[in-house]
Scaffold this motif. Sequence first.
Motif: not given
Length: 418
Positions: A308, A315, A317
Amino acid sequence: MPVQDERGACHLSRRSFLECSGAAALVAGGDLLTRVGRAYPQETDKTIRMAVVGGRFGATFHWHEHPRCVVTAVTDLYPERRERLKNQYRCDAVYDSLETMIREAKDVDAVAVFSGAPDHAKQVKMCLDRGWHVVCAVPACVSLEEAAMLKEHKEKTGLRYMMAESSWYHQECIFARNLHRAGGFGELFYTEGEYYHDHGDLQKALTDKSGLPYNPDGTRSWRWGYPPMLYPTHSLGFLVGVTGERVVKVSCLGWRGTRPEVREHPFVTDNAYGSPFWCQASIMSTNRGHMCRVNEFRRCTNYGDRAQWFGDEATFYTPLSGVHESVICVRGKSAEIVAVPQYWQSDLLPEPMRRPSGHRGSAMFISAEFVNALLEDREPEIDLYESLAMTVPGIVAQESALKDGQQLAVPSFDRAQL
């Protein structure tokens, strides 16, 4: 708005990226978010002659599928593994040891060292001294002394070195690397890298000698009780392979278990490394003032590696089995599932190599990158300095865990600044 470079390729500015929704930005980013490398130089008439050491993992790569490479020698200590190498690479020059191959083989330019981890540094030195370029399995070394030795010999010989780190070329890691270069994360201040490889039934492991902790002859292999943090590169590849940062400090804790069948198992009470840990977790700081968490677990109900990346603007993941696919969250927008490109399908690999391969598509890229670097007389993307930046923090983390989490400095083995 997207802008075009001199080739007419479309790129997003950081501002444009952040103004779009996550999915729209990825599509608009075009070439920038699908770039990974480049195909081999077709104008060359040079052919790289490869040798391969190690008939287990070493038989899973694709050097011989590159149009400008041929495998001319193979070796392993065990006959069944030598036979596997011979068949995989269609090579009749088979040697019963690396020492014999070094002494007798004449038609070798480079060697792939895929032996046990504790032998890597020693065998790489032997091959460099023989005048061969080297691509080596992970980790690069298991001690700081070996790290210094590798740096000294690589720089003395001027030969090429590459570490075959798979996470560097995972499709999601390539995506994150390109996204970072585009400025899409903003400041990427925190990375998490995880590698989970459960040892399975602990009682069965004592009697069933067909598994990885044993050699073909039934003796214990290097994997028996191997400290998790001495195998950190799958996790740290997600940091070094995306931002290029260097870990400068580390604090690490280890888990030994409390139940007798776990805490007193020979894996952790009777191994060659004096290591009592099944699982280790560390927090690291980088030369840019950023943070990184690394988990290395060998007793857990999970498997595989994942990451991550946290920036102040976005962001990303990687997939978590049974929970979610690849997901991106951009400031001010809802989280979205991302269809990460299958980079192996692109024209950035030689045509015979454009197909799925092991370790989430990375095996083809590792094979092609090493051969391409030799054809172009350049350092591979994962050169010795990147390799040690992914390896050395784990060596220091193991020391920290043995000192109950004491924060320790991580020495640098980068090239000297002129």
